[in-house]
Motif scaffolding. Sequence first.
Motif, mmCIF file in Angstrom:
data_model
loop_
_atom_site.group_PDB
_atom_site.id
_atom_site.type_symbol
_atom_site.label_atom_id
_atom_site.label_comp_id
_atom_site.label_asym_id
_atom_site.label_seq_id
_atom_site.Cartn_x
_atom_site.Cartn_y
_atom_site.Cartn_z
ATOM 1 N N HIS A 184 0.718 -1.272 0.066
ATOM 2 C CA HIS A 184 0.129 -0.051 -0.067
ATOM 3 C C HIS A 184 0.709 1.328 -0.046
ATOM 4 O O HIS A 184 0.692 2.111 0.792
ATOM 5 N N CYS A 185 1.874 1.286 -0.872
ATOM 6 C CA CYS A 185 2.808 2.513 -1.012
ATOM 7 C C CYS A 185 2.151 3.632 -1.600
ATOM 8 O O CYS A 185 1.324 3.512 -2.429
ATOM 9 N N GLN A 186 2.403 4.930 -1.128
ATOM 10 C CA GLN A 186 2.069 6.110 -1.750
ATOM 11 C C GLN A 186 2.997 6.631 -2.810
ATOM 12 O O GLN A 186 2.541 7.573 -3.496
ATOM 13 N N LEU A 187 4.319 6.222 -2.745
ATOM 14 C CA LEU A 187 5.254 6.716 -3.545
ATOM 15 C C LEU A 187 6.121 5.826 -3.937
ATOM 16 O O LEU A 187 6.670 4.787 -3.013
ATOM 17 N N LEU A 188 6.624 5.468 -5.119
ATOM 18 C CA LEU A 188 7.640 4.599 -5.522
ATOM 19 C C LEU A 188 8.857 5.498 -6.068
ATOM 20 O O LEU A 188 8.789 6.349 -6.787
ATOM 21 N N VAL A 189 10.040 5.099 -5.470
ATOM 22 C CA VAL A 189 11.513 5.802 -6.149
ATOM 23 C C VAL A 189 12.217 5.042 -6.706
ATOM 24 O O VAL A 189 12.440 3.783 -6.095
ATOM 25 N N LEU A 190 12.603 5.205 -7.763
ATOM 26 C CA LEU A 190 13.488 4.531 -8.466
ATOM 27 C C LEU A 190 14.574 5.421 -9.208
ATOM 28 O O LEU A 190 14.553 6.458 -9.403
ATOM 29 N N GLY A 191 15.547 4.687 -9.445
ATOM 30 C CA GLY A 191 16.923 5.283 -10.027
ATOM 31 C C GLY A 191 16.650 5.264 -11.640
ATOM 32 O O GLY A 191 16.045 4.285 -11.924
ATOM 33 N N SER A 192 17.349 6.020 -12.475
ATOM 34 C CA SER A 192 17.396 5.955 -13.732
ATOM 35 C C SER A 192 18.926 5.779 -14.439
ATOM 36 O O SER A 192 19.556 6.347 -13.926
ATOM 37 N N HIS A 193 18.671 4.427 -15.215
ATOM 38 C CA HIS A 193 19.895 4.351 -15.958
ATOM 39 C C HIS A 193 20.551 5.336 -16.824
ATOM 40 O O HIS A 193 21.759 5.362 -17.276
ATOM 41 N N GLY A 194 19.830 6.277 -17.266
ATOM 42 C CA GLY A 194 20.156 7.342 -18.304
ATOM 43 C C GLY A 194 20.165 6.611 -19.525
ATOM 44 O O GLY A 194 20.711 7.386 -20.437
ATOM 45 N N ARG A 195 19.559 5.827 -20.004
ATOM 46 C CA ARG A 195 19.588 5.142 -21.221
ATOM 47 C C ARG A 195 18.774 6.089 -22.347
ATOM 48 O O ARG A 195 17.604 6.666 -21.963
ATOM 49 N N GLY A 196 19.160 6.135 -23.382
ATOM 50 C CA GLY A 196 18.228 7.025 -24.354
ATOM 51 C C GLY A 196 17.253 6.136 -25.082
ATOM 52 O O GLY A 196 17.107 4.974 -24.536
ATOM 53 N N ALA A 197 16.691 6.581 -25.856
ATOM 54 C CA ALA A 197 15.383 6.149 -26.606
ATOM 55 C C ALA A 197 15.769 4.520 -27.233
ATOM 56 O O ALA A 197 14.889 3.654 -27.050
ATOM 57 N N VAL A 198 16.850 4.632 -27.830
ATOM 58 C CA VAL A 198 17.246 3.318 -28.540
ATOM 59 C C VAL A 198 17.547 2.264 -27.365
ATOM 60 O O VAL A 198 17.195 1.136 -27.417
ATOM 61 N N GLY A 199 18.316 2.483 -26.359
ATOM 62 C CA GLY A 199 18.600 1.703 -25.312
ATOM 63 C C GLY A 199 17.600 1.428 -24.700
ATOM 64 O O GLY A 199 17.332 0.139 -24.323
ATOM 65 N N ARG A 200 16.443 1.997 -24.373
ATOM 66 C CA ARG A 200 15.203 1.446 -23.779
ATOM 67 C C ARG A 200 14.557 0.517 -24.799
ATOM 68 O O ARG A 200 13.912 -0.310 -24.099
ATOM 69 N N ALA A 201 14.643 0.836 -25.969
ATOM 70 C CA ALA A 201 13.848 -0.010 -26.908
ATOM 71 C C ALA A 201 14.452 -1.143 -26.963
ATOM 72 O O ALA A 201 13.704 -2.390 -26.994
ATOM 73 N N VAL A 237 12.843 -0.431 -16.512
ATOM 74 C CA VAL A 237 12.140 -0.850 -15.228
ATOM 75 C C VAL A 237 11.596 0.348 -15.041
ATOM 76 O O VAL A 237 10.292 0.213 -14.680
ATOM 77 N N SER A 238 12.038 1.596 -14.977
ATOM 78 C CA SER A 238 11.562 2.697 -14.600
ATOM 79 C C SER A 238 10.597 3.295 -15.590
ATOM 80 O O SER A 238 9.130 3.579 -15.034
ATOM 81 N N ASN A 239 10.641 3.048 -16.896
ATOM 82 C CA ASN A 239 9.418 3.368 -17.721
ATOM 83 C C ASN A 239 8.073 2.426 -17.567
ATOM 84 O O ASN A 239 7.008 2.761 -17.621
ATOM 85 N N TYR A 240 8.546 1.123 -17.274
ATOM 86 C CA TYR A 240 7.538 0.043 -16.828
ATOM 87 C C TYR A 240 6.698 0.618 -15.877
ATOM 88 O O TYR A 240 5.568 0.727 -15.678
ATOM 89 N N CYS A 241 7.441 1.097 -14.753
ATOM 90 C CA CYS A 241 6.796 1.406 -13.516
ATOM 91 C C CYS A 241 6.128 2.719 -13.634
ATOM 92 O O CYS A 241 4.720 2.773 -12.824
ATOM 93 N N VAL A 242 6.404 3.586 -14.446
ATOM 94 C CA VAL A 242 5.698 4.777 -14.227
ATOM 95 C C VAL A 242 4.620 4.486 -14.938
ATOM 96 O O VAL A 242 3.546 5.106 -14.724
ATOM 97 N N ASN A 243 4.420 3.609 -15.892
ATOM 98 C CA ASN A 243 3.035 3.237 -16.599
ATOM 99 C C ASN A 243 2.022 2.302 -15.828
ATOM 100 O O ASN A 243 0.948 1.997 -16.137
ATOM 101 N N HIS A 244 2.852 1.428 -14.955
ATOM 102 C CA HIS A 244 2.120 0.337 -14.371
ATOM 103 C C HIS A 244 1.935 0.443 -12.974
ATOM 104 O O HIS A 244 0.833 -0.303 -12.528
ATOM 105 N N ALA A 245 2.858 0.850 -12.264
ATOM 106 C CA ALA A 245 2.534 1.300 -10.847
ATOM 107 C C ALA A 245 1.413 1.809 -10.384
ATOM 108 O O ALA A 245 0.818 2.789 -11.084
ATOM 109 N N LYS A 246 0.601 1.421 -9.044
ATOM 110 C CA LYS A 246 -0.737 1.789 -8.819
ATOM 111 C C LYS A 246 -0.424 3.187 -7.775
ATOM 112 O O LYS A 246 -1.157 3.203 -6.838
#
Length: 160
Positions: A119-136, A141-150
Amino acid sequence: MAEVAAETKVQSKVIVAIDESECSSYALKWALQNLDDKLKSGLLLFSVISIDYSGAFAGGYGSLPADLMTSMQDNQKKFVASLLAKAKEICAKHGVDADTVSVMGNPKDAICDAVQKYHCQLLVLGSHGRGAVGRAFLGSVSNYCVNHAKCPVLVVRQPF
């Protein structure tokens, strides 16, 4: 997803995902310096023991022997336990009593599941700083969590 180790006392308000990266360490330190009041009401340090060893023997040589797989998992459990212990010490130096949890699974799913479970109210993650190509190619993980964490997600990026 199997829960490996848990040292939780309260329902935490903030969860910080911890891994072996410098960006994860930076995100924890940033949170401790900037979210002081929120952390006093509950901080959960969370880490995932990855169960994906597909890259370990790439090239079609077959599956890993069971004893080798068990040994790798045991070593990873010990490593994650030491990561969480170190993170907990850093929190203690800032006057924050953190709880710790580690689970086996896919980091993306495990982090989002933990947000709901605790029942967390805030999720804190570090960013590896990959560009769009690296993420693709590697995913994020951070992008996934931004879009799926409640809950709201704070992605902390190290300054260059």
